[in-house]
Design an enzyme around this catalytic site. Structure first.
Site, PDB file in Angstrom:
ATOM      1  N   ASN A 150       1.433  -0.622   5.301  1.00 26.26           N
ATOM      2  CA  ASN A 150       0.316  -1.455   4.835  1.00 26.26           C
ATOM      3  C   ASN A 150       0.833  -2.796   4.361  1.00 26.26           C
ATOM      4  O   ASN A 150       2.041  -3.064   4.403  1.00 26.26           O
ATOM      5  CB  ASN A 150      -0.480  -0.720   3.744  1.00 26.26           C
ATOM      6  CG  ASN A 150       0.395  -0.382   2.556  1.00 26.26           C
ATOM      7  OD1 ASN A 150       0.915  -1.273   1.897  1.00 26.26           O
ATOM      8  ND2 ASN A 150       0.570   0.904   2.291  1.00 26.26           N
ATOM      9  N   PHE A 163      -2.123   1.936 -10.798  1.00 32.16           N
ATOM     10  CA  PHE A 163      -2.847   0.777 -10.278  1.00 32.16           C
ATOM     11  C   PHE A 163      -3.959   1.282  -9.361  1.00 32.16           C
ATOM     12  O   PHE A 163      -3.859   2.374  -8.796  1.00 32.16           O
ATOM     13  CB  PHE A 163      -1.894  -0.139  -9.495  1.00 32.16           C
ATOM     14  CG  PHE A 163      -1.288  -1.222 -10.349  1.00 32.16           C
ATOM     15  CD1 PHE A 163      -0.417  -0.905 -11.377  1.00 32.16           C
ATOM     16  CD2 PHE A 163      -1.621  -2.557 -10.135  1.00 32.16           C
ATOM     17  CE1 PHE A 163       0.134  -1.889 -12.188  1.00 32.16           C
ATOM     18  CE2 PHE A 163      -1.082  -3.552 -10.939  1.00 32.16           C
ATOM     19  CZ  PHE A 163      -0.205  -3.229 -11.966  1.00 32.16           C
TER      20      PHE A 163
HETATM   21  N1  CTP Z   1      -0.630   6.681  -5.679  1.00 35.80           N
HETATM   22  C1  CTP Z   1       0.454   7.517  -5.647  1.00 35.80           C
HETATM   23  N2  CTP Z   1       0.629   8.371  -4.583  1.00 35.80           N
HETATM   24  C2  CTP Z   1      -0.262   8.396  -3.582  1.00 35.80           C
HETATM   25  C3  CTP Z   1      -1.391   7.543  -3.599  1.00 35.80           C
HETATM   26  C4  CTP Z   1      -1.531   6.677  -4.673  1.00 35.80           C
HETATM   27  O1  CTP Z   1       1.284   7.494  -6.568  1.00 35.80           O
HETATM   28  N3  CTP Z   1      -0.060   9.240  -2.577  1.00 35.80           N
HETATM   29  C5  CTP Z   1      -0.811   5.806  -6.835  1.00 35.80           C
HETATM   30  C6  CTP Z   1      -0.656   4.330  -6.566  1.00 35.80           C
HETATM   31  O2  CTP Z   1       0.689   3.915  -6.735  1.00 35.80           O
HETATM   32  C7  CTP Z   1      -1.586   3.731  -7.604  1.00 35.80           C
HETATM   33  C8  CTP Z   1      -2.688   4.749  -7.721  1.00 35.80           C
HETATM   34  O3  CTP Z   1      -2.134   5.966  -7.271  1.00 35.80           O
HETATM   35  O4  CTP Z   1      -0.950   3.625  -8.838  1.00 35.80           O
HETATM   36  C9  CTP Z   1      -3.947   4.449  -6.984  1.00 35.80           C
HETATM   37  O5  CTP Z   1      -3.700   4.149  -5.660  1.00 35.80           O
HETATM   38  P1  CTP Z   1      -4.874   3.682  -4.686  1.00 35.80           P
HETATM   39  O6  CTP Z   1      -4.306   3.452  -3.342  1.00 35.80           O
HETATM   40  O7  CTP Z   1      -5.675   2.602  -5.343  1.00 35.80           O
HETATM   41  O8  CTP Z   1      -5.803   4.938  -4.730  1.00 35.80           O
HETATM   42  P2  CTP Z   1      -5.866   6.223  -3.897  1.00 35.80           P
HETATM   43  O9  CTP Z   1      -5.378   7.335  -4.742  1.00 35.80           O
HETATM   44  O10 CTP Z   1      -5.160   6.065  -2.597  1.00 35.80           O
HETATM   45  O11 CTP Z   1      -7.428   6.400  -3.715  1.00 35.80           O
HETATM   46  P3  CTP Z   1      -8.437   5.656  -2.672  1.00 35.80           P
HETATM   47  O12 CTP Z   1      -7.621   5.349  -1.452  1.00 35.80           O
HETATM   48  O13 CTP Z   1      -9.458   6.687  -2.476  1.00 35.80           O
HETATM   49  O14 CTP Z   1      -8.959   4.439  -3.362  1.00 35.80           O
END
Ligand code: CTP
Length: 416
Positions: free
Chosen positions: A217, A336
Protein backbone atom coordinates in the site's frame (compact mmCIF):
# COMPACT_ATOMS: atom_id res chain seq x y z
CA UNK A 1 -1.32 25.14 8.38
CA UNK A 2 -0.16 26.24 11.82
CA UNK A 3 3.10 28.18 12.11
CA UNK A 4 5.64 25.60 13.21
CA UNK A 5 7.89 26.28 16.12
CA UNK A 6 11.57 26.11 15.24
CA UNK A 7 13.31 23.41 17.26
CA UNK A 8 16.06 25.62 18.63
CA UNK A 9 14.15 28.92 18.79
CA UNK A 10 15.57 31.12 21.54
CA UNK A 11 18.69 29.02 22.02
CA UNK A 12 22.13 30.61 21.84
CA UNK A 13 24.88 28.19 20.89
CA UNK A 14 28.60 28.82 21.06
CA UNK A 15 30.01 26.71 18.23
CA UNK A 16 33.67 25.92 18.83
CA UNK A 17 35.91 24.60 16.06
CA UNK A 18 39.17 22.87 16.85
CA UNK A 19 41.61 21.71 14.17
CA UNK A 20 40.55 18.95 11.80
CA UNK A 21 39.45 18.37 8.23
CA UNK A 22 35.86 18.04 9.52
CA UNK A 23 35.86 21.85 9.88
CA UNK A 24 34.21 21.89 6.45
CA UNK A 25 31.19 20.16 8.02
CA UNK A 26 31.08 22.74 10.80
CA UNK A 27 30.08 25.36 8.22
CA UNK A 28 27.03 23.27 7.34
CA UNK A 29 26.29 22.66 11.03
CA UNK A 30 26.38 26.40 11.68
CA UNK A 31 23.78 26.88 8.95
CA UNK A 32 21.63 24.03 10.23
CA UNK A 33 21.64 25.47 13.77
CA UNK A 34 20.57 28.86 12.47
CA UNK A 35 17.85 27.33 10.27
CA UNK A 36 16.57 25.55 13.39
CA UNK A 37 16.16 28.94 15.09
CA UNK A 38 19.34 29.22 17.19
CA UNK A 39 21.74 32.14 17.30
CA UNK A 40 25.31 31.00 16.87
CA UNK A 41 28.58 32.50 18.08
CA UNK A 42 31.57 30.86 16.45
CA UNK A 43 34.91 30.51 18.25
CA UNK A 44 37.87 28.93 16.45
CA UNK A 45 41.23 27.64 17.60
CA UNK A 46 44.37 28.57 15.67
CA UNK A 47 44.45 25.01 14.29
CA UNK A 48 40.85 25.31 13.03
CA UNK A 49 41.88 28.40 11.06
CA UNK A 50 44.24 26.19 9.06
CA UNK A 51 41.21 24.32 7.71
CA UNK A 52 38.51 26.97 7.17
CA UNK A 53 38.47 30.75 7.34
CA UNK A 54 36.71 32.85 9.94
CA UNK A 55 35.19 34.80 7.04
CA UNK A 56 33.08 31.79 6.00
CA UNK A 57 31.77 31.26 9.51
CA UNK A 58 31.16 34.96 10.09
CA UNK A 59 29.06 35.06 6.91
CA UNK A 60 27.10 31.97 7.94
CA UNK A 61 26.56 32.94 11.57
CA UNK A 62 26.06 36.65 10.94
CA UNK A 63 28.44 37.45 13.82
CA UNK A 64 32.14 38.22 14.03
CA UNK A 65 34.12 35.08 14.85
CA UNK A 66 36.39 35.00 17.91
CA UNK A 67 39.79 33.37 17.62
CA UNK A 68 41.90 34.90 20.38
CA UNK A 69 41.69 35.30 24.13
CA UNK A 70 43.31 38.71 23.66
CA UNK A 71 40.46 40.00 21.45
CA UNK A 72 40.28 43.73 22.09
CA UNK A 73 36.72 44.11 20.79
CA UNK A 74 35.46 43.19 24.24
CA UNK A 75 35.49 46.27 26.45
CA UNK A 76 36.65 44.32 29.51
CA UNK A 77 38.97 42.19 27.34
CA UNK A 78 37.37 39.01 28.69
CA UNK A 79 35.76 37.21 25.75
CA UNK A 80 36.03 33.89 27.63
CA UNK A 81 33.61 35.23 30.25
CA UNK A 82 31.36 37.38 28.09
CA UNK A 83 30.75 34.77 25.37
CA UNK A 84 29.79 31.97 27.75
CA UNK A 85 27.47 33.82 30.11
CA UNK A 86 24.65 34.11 27.56
CA UNK A 87 25.13 30.65 25.98
CA UNK A 88 22.67 27.76 26.31
CA UNK A 89 25.43 25.33 25.30
CA UNK A 90 28.95 25.14 23.91
CA UNK A 91 29.19 22.67 21.04
CA UNK A 92 32.73 21.79 19.95
CA UNK A 93 32.55 20.42 16.40
CA UNK A 94 34.97 19.21 15.28
CA UNK A 95 36.54 18.23 18.56
CA UNK A 96 40.05 16.95 17.82
CA UNK A 97 41.92 14.32 19.87
CA UNK A 98 44.32 17.04 21.00
CA UNK A 99 41.52 19.35 22.08
CA UNK A 100 39.91 16.50 24.04
CA UNK A 101 43.22 15.88 25.84
CA UNK A 102 43.53 19.58 26.64
CA UNK A 103 39.96 19.80 27.94
CA UNK A 104 40.62 16.81 30.14
CA UNK A 105 43.48 18.57 31.88
CA UNK A 106 41.65 21.86 32.19
CA UNK A 107 44.09 23.62 29.85
CA UNK A 108 43.25 27.23 29.17
CA UNK A 109 45.91 28.41 26.75
CA UNK A 110 43.60 29.45 23.91
CA UNK A 111 40.18 31.09 23.82
CA UNK A 112 38.10 27.95 23.20
CA UNK A 113 39.63 25.78 25.94
CA UNK A 114 39.62 28.78 28.26
CA UNK A 115 35.90 29.28 27.59
CA UNK A 116 35.12 25.61 28.22
CA UNK A 117 36.91 25.86 31.56
CA UNK A 118 35.36 29.20 32.50
CA UNK A 119 31.78 28.30 31.59
CA UNK A 120 29.22 28.03 34.40
CA UNK A 121 28.96 24.22 34.32
CA UNK A 122 25.41 23.93 35.63
CA UNK A 123 23.98 26.43 33.19
CA UNK A 124 26.10 25.90 30.08
CA UNK A 125 26.44 22.27 29.01
CA UNK A 126 29.39 21.20 26.89
CA UNK A 127 28.75 18.95 23.87
CA UNK A 128 31.68 17.43 22.01
CA UNK A 129 31.57 16.07 18.45
CA UNK A 130 34.78 14.08 18.06
CA UNK A 131 36.53 13.95 14.68
CA UNK A 132 39.77 12.09 14.11
CA UNK A 133 41.57 9.26 12.38
CA UNK A 134 40.39 5.78 13.39
CA UNK A 135 43.67 4.88 15.14
CA UNK A 136 43.57 8.10 17.16
CA UNK A 137 39.94 7.40 18.03
CA UNK A 138 40.59 3.80 19.10
CA UNK A 139 43.71 4.71 21.11
CA UNK A 140 43.30 3.91 24.81
CA UNK A 141 44.37 7.45 25.71
CA UNK A 142 41.53 8.95 23.66
CA UNK A 143 38.95 6.49 24.96
CA UNK A 144 40.11 7.14 28.52
CA UNK A 145 39.81 10.87 27.92
CA UNK A 146 36.23 10.46 26.59
CA UNK A 147 35.21 8.49 29.67
CA UNK A 148 36.75 11.02 32.04
CA UNK A 149 35.21 14.00 30.21
CA UNK A 150 31.80 12.33 30.39
CA UNK A 151 32.34 11.78 34.12
CA UNK A 152 33.26 15.48 34.38
CA UNK A 153 29.86 16.39 32.93
CA UNK A 154 30.53 16.80 29.19
CA UNK A 155 28.28 15.12 26.63
CA UNK A 156 30.40 13.19 24.16
CA UNK A 157 28.40 12.72 20.96
CA UNK A 158 28.98 9.69 18.76
CA UNK A 159 31.17 9.39 15.70
CA UNK A 160 30.48 8.17 12.19
CA UNK A 161 32.13 5.20 10.60
CA UNK A 162 33.43 4.89 7.07
CA UNK A 163 35.91 6.34 4.62
CA UNK A 164 38.18 8.94 6.23
CA UNK A 165 40.01 11.88 4.65
CA UNK A 166 43.32 10.11 5.37
CA UNK A 167 42.25 7.25 3.09
CA UNK A 168 41.64 4.78 5.91
CA UNK A 169 38.25 3.32 6.83
CA UNK A 170 36.86 3.03 10.36
CA UNK A 171 35.36 4.87 13.33
CA UNK A 172 36.18 8.50 14.06
CA UNK A 173 34.55 10.62 11.35
CA UNK A 174 32.58 13.54 12.69
CA UNK A 175 28.83 12.95 12.50
CA UNK A 176 27.09 14.64 9.57
CA UNK A 177 25.64 18.09 10.30
CA UNK A 178 22.04 16.78 10.16
CA UNK A 179 22.90 14.03 12.64
CA UNK A 180 24.57 16.51 14.97
CA UNK A 181 21.52 18.75 14.76
CA UNK A 182 19.29 15.79 15.64
CA UNK A 183 21.46 15.03 18.69
CA UNK A 184 21.56 18.67 19.79
CA UNK A 185 17.76 19.01 19.51
CA UNK A 186 17.39 15.75 21.47
CA UNK A 187 19.77 17.08 24.12
CA UNK A 188 17.48 20.05 24.78
CA UNK A 189 14.22 18.05 24.72
CA UNK A 190 12.59 17.42 28.13
CA UNK A 191 12.88 13.72 28.92
CA UNK A 192 9.17 13.00 29.44
CA UNK A 193 9.64 9.36 28.38
CA UNK A 194 12.82 8.68 30.35
CA UNK A 195 13.02 5.03 31.33
CA UNK A 196 10.35 3.97 28.85
CA UNK A 197 10.92 1.31 26.19
CA UNK A 198 8.84 2.24 23.17
CA UNK A 199 8.09 -0.21 20.38
CA UNK A 200 6.75 1.27 17.13
CA UNK A 201 5.53 -0.33 13.90
CA UNK A 202 5.75 1.75 10.73
CA UNK A 203 5.32 1.64 6.97
CA UNK A 204 3.40 -0.76 4.77
CA UNK A 205 3.74 -4.52 4.64
CA UNK A 206 4.34 -6.53 1.49
CA UNK A 207 2.38 -9.72 0.88
CA UNK A 208 3.92 -11.93 -1.77
CA UNK A 209 1.81 -13.39 -4.59
CA UNK A 210 4.84 -15.06 -6.16
CA UNK A 211 8.61 -14.36 -6.09
CA UNK A 212 8.30 -11.23 -8.23
CA UNK A 213 4.87 -9.80 -7.37
CA UNK A 214 3.04 -8.80 -4.25
CA UNK A 215 0.45 -6.58 -2.61
CA UNK A 216 1.38 -3.49 -0.67
CA UNK A 217 0.00 0.00 0.00
CA UNK A 218 0.98 3.66 -0.17
CA UNK A 219 2.08 4.12 3.44
CA UNK A 220 5.42 5.95 3.49
CA UNK A 221 6.31 5.18 7.11
CA UNK A 222 7.04 8.87 7.75
CA UNK A 223 4.65 9.23 10.69
CA UNK A 224 6.03 6.18 12.49
CA UNK A 225 9.63 7.24 11.87
CA UNK A 226 8.82 10.74 13.17
CA UNK A 227 7.30 9.22 16.33
CA UNK A 228 10.41 7.09 16.79
CA UNK A 229 12.58 10.20 16.55
CA UNK A 230 10.36 12.19 18.91
CA UNK A 231 10.23 9.36 21.47
CA UNK A 232 14.02 9.06 21.44
CA UNK A 233 14.33 12.84 21.85
CA UNK A 234 12.05 12.48 24.87
CA UNK A 235 14.45 10.00 26.45
CA UNK A 236 12.84 6.67 25.53
CA UNK A 237 14.67 3.56 24.44
CA UNK A 238 13.10 3.05 21.00
CA UNK A 239 12.73 0.04 18.72
CA UNK A 240 11.22 0.62 15.30
CA UNK A 241 9.80 -2.30 13.33
CA UNK A 242 9.69 -1.05 9.75
CA UNK A 243 7.97 -2.47 6.70
CA UNK A 244 9.59 -1.94 3.30
CA UNK A 245 10.43 1.81 3.20
CA UNK A 246 13.59 3.65 2.25
CA UNK A 247 13.68 6.18 5.09
CA UNK A 248 16.83 6.84 7.12
CA UNK A 249 16.78 5.47 10.66
CA UNK A 250 16.36 8.21 13.29
CA UNK A 251 19.43 8.72 15.50
CA UNK A 252 19.67 6.41 18.45
CA UNK A 253 16.76 4.21 17.36
CA UNK A 254 17.08 0.41 16.98
CA UNK A 255 15.47 -0.59 13.68
CA UNK A 256 14.27 -4.02 12.62
CA UNK A 257 13.22 -4.33 8.98
CA UNK A 258 10.39 -6.69 8.08
CA UNK A 259 8.46 -7.43 4.92
CA UNK A 260 5.14 -9.16 5.48
CA UNK A 261 2.45 -8.79 8.14
CA UNK A 262 3.50 -12.22 9.44
CA UNK A 263 7.16 -11.06 9.80
CA UNK A 264 5.93 -7.93 11.60
CA UNK A 265 3.75 -9.97 13.95
CA UNK A 266 6.64 -12.32 14.81
CA UNK A 267 9.04 -9.46 15.57
CA UNK A 268 6.46 -7.49 17.57
CA UNK A 269 5.50 -10.58 19.60
CA UNK A 270 9.14 -10.97 20.60
CA UNK A 271 10.03 -7.29 21.13
CA UNK A 272 6.87 -6.27 22.97
CA UNK A 273 7.98 -8.39 25.94
CA UNK A 274 10.46 -5.62 26.83
CA UNK A 275 8.22 -2.67 25.88
CA UNK A 276 6.27 -0.32 28.13
CA UNK A 277 4.65 1.63 25.26
CA UNK A 278 3.49 0.17 21.93
CA UNK A 279 2.60 2.49 19.05
CA UNK A 280 1.14 0.83 15.95
CA UNK A 281 1.39 3.19 12.97
CA UNK A 282 2.02 0.52 10.33
CA UNK A 283 -0.47 0.11 7.51
CA UNK A 284 -0.54 -3.65 7.89
CA UNK A 285 -2.12 -5.47 4.96
CA UNK A 286 -5.46 -6.86 6.05
CA UNK A 287 -5.13 -9.89 3.77
CA UNK A 288 -2.39 -11.96 2.20
CA UNK A 289 -2.53 -14.42 -0.70
CA UNK A 290 -3.46 -17.75 0.89
CA UNK A 291 -0.89 -19.79 -1.03
CA UNK A 292 1.86 -17.67 -2.57
CA UNK A 293 3.40 -19.42 -5.55
CA UNK A 294 7.02 -20.54 -5.22
CA UNK A 295 7.51 -19.76 -8.91
CA UNK A 296 6.51 -16.78 -11.00
CA UNK A 297 2.91 -17.22 -12.17
CA UNK A 298 2.92 -17.21 -15.98
CA UNK A 299 0.19 -16.05 -18.33
CA UNK A 300 -1.43 -19.15 -19.80
CA UNK A 301 -2.60 -17.46 -23.00
CA UNK A 302 -6.28 -17.90 -22.16
CA UNK A 303 -6.78 -14.19 -21.47
CA UNK A 304 -8.05 -15.05 -17.98
CA UNK A 305 -6.38 -13.67 -14.87
CA UNK A 306 -5.35 -16.16 -12.17
CA UNK A 307 -7.82 -16.49 -9.30
CA UNK A 308 -6.14 -15.52 -6.03
CA UNK A 309 -7.45 -16.61 -2.65
CA UNK A 310 -6.81 -14.47 0.39
CA UNK A 311 -6.43 -15.12 4.11
CA UNK A 312 -6.88 -12.46 6.78
CA UNK A 313 -3.75 -11.33 8.62
CA UNK A 314 -3.64 -11.24 12.40
CA UNK A 315 -4.49 -7.80 13.78
CA UNK A 316 -1.17 -7.04 15.51
CA UNK A 317 -2.45 -4.09 17.52
CA UNK A 318 -5.56 -5.89 18.74
CA UNK A 319 -3.48 -8.94 19.69
CA UNK A 320 -0.98 -6.83 21.66
CA UNK A 321 -3.83 -4.89 23.32
CA UNK A 322 -5.22 -8.18 24.61
CA UNK A 323 -1.92 -9.30 26.14
CA UNK A 324 -1.60 -9.56 29.90
CA UNK A 325 0.82 -6.61 30.07
CA UNK A 326 -1.63 -4.33 28.25
CA UNK A 327 -4.51 -5.53 30.40
CA UNK A 328 -2.52 -4.93 33.59
CA UNK A 329 -1.54 -1.45 32.42
CA UNK A 330 2.22 -2.06 32.32
CA UNK A 331 2.07 -1.75 28.54
CA UNK A 332 0.39 1.36 27.11
CA UNK A 333 -1.00 0.76 23.59
CA UNK A 334 -1.56 3.43 20.97
CA UNK A 335 -3.11 2.68 17.60
CA UNK A 336 -3.71 4.64 14.42
CA UNK A 337 -6.79 4.65 12.24
CA UNK A 338 -6.43 5.40 8.55
CA UNK A 339 -9.89 6.47 7.41
CA UNK A 340 -11.33 8.05 4.31
CA UNK A 341 -14.47 9.58 5.88
CA UNK A 342 -16.39 10.12 9.16
CA UNK A 343 -13.10 10.35 11.05
CA UNK A 344 -14.53 10.92 14.53
CA UNK A 345 -17.11 8.11 14.40
CA UNK A 346 -14.81 5.61 12.72
CA UNK A 347 -11.91 6.32 15.09
CA UNK A 348 -14.14 6.06 18.17
CA UNK A 349 -15.58 2.78 16.96
CA UNK A 350 -12.14 1.39 16.08
CA UNK A 351 -10.75 2.31 19.50
CA UNK A 352 -13.47 0.33 21.22
CA UNK A 353 -13.08 -2.58 18.80
CA UNK A 354 -9.30 -2.79 19.27
CA UNK A 355 -9.56 -2.09 23.02
CA UNK A 356 -6.72 0.44 23.16
CA UNK A 357 -6.60 3.44 25.52
CA UNK A 358 -5.58 5.86 22.76
CA UNK A 359 -6.36 5.74 19.04
CA UNK A 360 -5.11 8.36 16.61
CA UNK A 361 -7.31 9.00 13.59
CA UNK A 362 -6.12 10.46 10.31
CA UNK A 363 -7.42 10.68 6.77
CA UNK A 364 -5.36 8.21 4.74
CA UNK A 365 -5.45 9.93 1.34
CA UNK A 366 -4.47 13.26 2.98
CA UNK A 367 -1.37 11.86 4.60
CA UNK A 368 0.06 8.86 2.75
CA UNK A 369 3.49 9.85 1.39
CA UNK A 370 3.22 13.44 2.59
CA UNK A 371 5.34 15.36 5.10
CA UNK A 372 2.31 16.89 6.81
CA UNK A 373 -0.73 15.45 8.50
CA UNK A 374 -3.57 16.28 10.91
CA UNK A 375 -4.43 14.01 13.83
CA UNK A 376 -7.51 13.31 15.91
CA UNK A 377 -6.68 11.75 19.28
CA UNK A 378 -9.46 9.68 20.81
CA UNK A 379 -9.31 8.26 24.31
CA UNK A 380 -11.78 7.38 27.05
CA UNK A 381 -12.17 11.06 27.94
CA UNK A 382 -12.94 12.45 24.49
CA UNK A 383 -11.27 13.87 21.39
CA UNK A 384 -8.31 16.17 20.82
CA UNK A 385 -7.64 17.67 17.39
CA UNK A 386 -4.03 18.34 16.37
CA UNK A 387 -4.20 20.65 13.40
CA UNK A 388 -2.28 20.11 10.16
CA UNK A 389 1.46 20.40 10.72
CA UNK A 390 4.66 18.57 9.85
CA UNK A 391 4.68 14.92 10.90
CA UNK A 392 7.67 15.59 13.15
CA UNK A 393 5.97 18.36 15.07
CA UNK A 394 2.78 16.25 15.36
CA UNK A 395 4.90 13.33 16.55
CA UNK A 396 6.40 15.53 19.28
CA UNK A 397 2.92 16.59 20.40
CA UNK A 398 1.73 13.01 20.37
CA UNK A 399 4.71 11.88 22.45
CA UNK A 400 3.77 14.46 25.08
CA UNK A 401 0.18 13.24 25.05
CA UNK A 402 1.35 9.64 25.44
CA UNK A 403 3.63 10.60 28.35
CA UNK A 404 0.80 12.43 30.10
CA UNK A 405 -1.58 9.49 29.74
CA UNK A 406 1.11 7.04 30.75
CA UNK A 407 1.79 9.10 33.85
CA UNK A 408 -1.93 9.16 34.61
CA UNK A 409 -1.94 5.36 34.67
CA UNK A 410 0.71 5.61 37.38
CA UNK A 411 3.23 3.34 35.71
CA UNK A 412 5.47 5.86 33.96
CA UNK A 413 8.31 5.59 36.42
CA UNK A 414 7.76 2.03 37.52
CA UNK A 415 9.56 0.86 34.37
CA UNK A 416 12.58 3.09 34.83
N1 CTP B 1 -3.21 -2.93 12.60
C1 CTP B 1 -2.40 -3.96 13.00
N2 CTP B 1 -2.47 -5.17 12.35
C2 CTP B 1 -3.33 -5.35 11.34
C3 CTP B 1 -4.17 -4.30 10.91
C4 CTP B 1 -4.07 -3.08 11.57
O1 CTP B 1 -1.60 -3.80 13.93
N3 CTP B 1 -3.36 -6.54 10.74
C5 CTP B 1 -3.14 -1.66 13.32
C6 CTP B 1 -2.58 -0.50 12.55
O2 CTP B 1 -1.18 -0.41 12.70
C7 CTP B 1 -3.31 0.67 13.18
C8 CTP B 1 -4.66 0.10 13.55
O3 CTP B 1 -4.46 -1.30 13.64
O4 CTP B 1 -2.68 1.08 14.35
C9 CTP B 1 -5.78 0.40 12.62
O5 CTP B 1 -5.45 0.09 11.31
P1 CTP B 1 -6.45 0.43 10.11
O6 CTP B 1 -5.83 -0.03 8.85
O7 CTP B 1 -6.92 1.85 10.23
O8 CTP B 1 -7.69 -0.43 10.51
P2 CTP B 1 -8.10 -1.87 10.21
O9 CTP B 1 -7.95 -2.66 11.45
O10 CTP B 1 -7.38 -2.41 9.03
O11 CTP B 1 -9.65 -1.70 9.93
P3 CTP B 1 -10.41 -1.18 8.59
O12 CTP B 1 -9.54 -1.59 7.44
O13 CTP B 1 -11.68 -1.91 8.67
O14 CTP B 1 -10.58 0.29 8.72
Amino acid sequence: MEAEELELAGKHIVLGLSGGIACYKAAELCRALIKAGATVQVVMTEAAEQFITAVTLQALSGRPVYTSQWDRRESNNMPHINLTREADAIVVAPCSADFIARLLHGSADDLLSLMCLARPMVKVPLLLAPAMNREMFAHPATQRNFAQLAADGATVLGVGSGFQACGETGDGRMLEPEQLLEDIVAFFTPKVLAGQRVLITAGPTYEAIDPVRGITNLSSGKMGFAIARAAREAGADVTLVAGPVSLPTPRGVARIDVKSAKNMLDVVTEEVQQASVFVATAAVADWRPATPSAQKIKKDGSGRAPQLEFTENVDILAAVAQSAAAQLGTLFCVGFAAESHDLLENTQAKRLRKKVPLLVGNIGPDTFGQDHNALLLIDGQGALQLRRASKLSLARRLVQEIATRRRATGVLHSQA
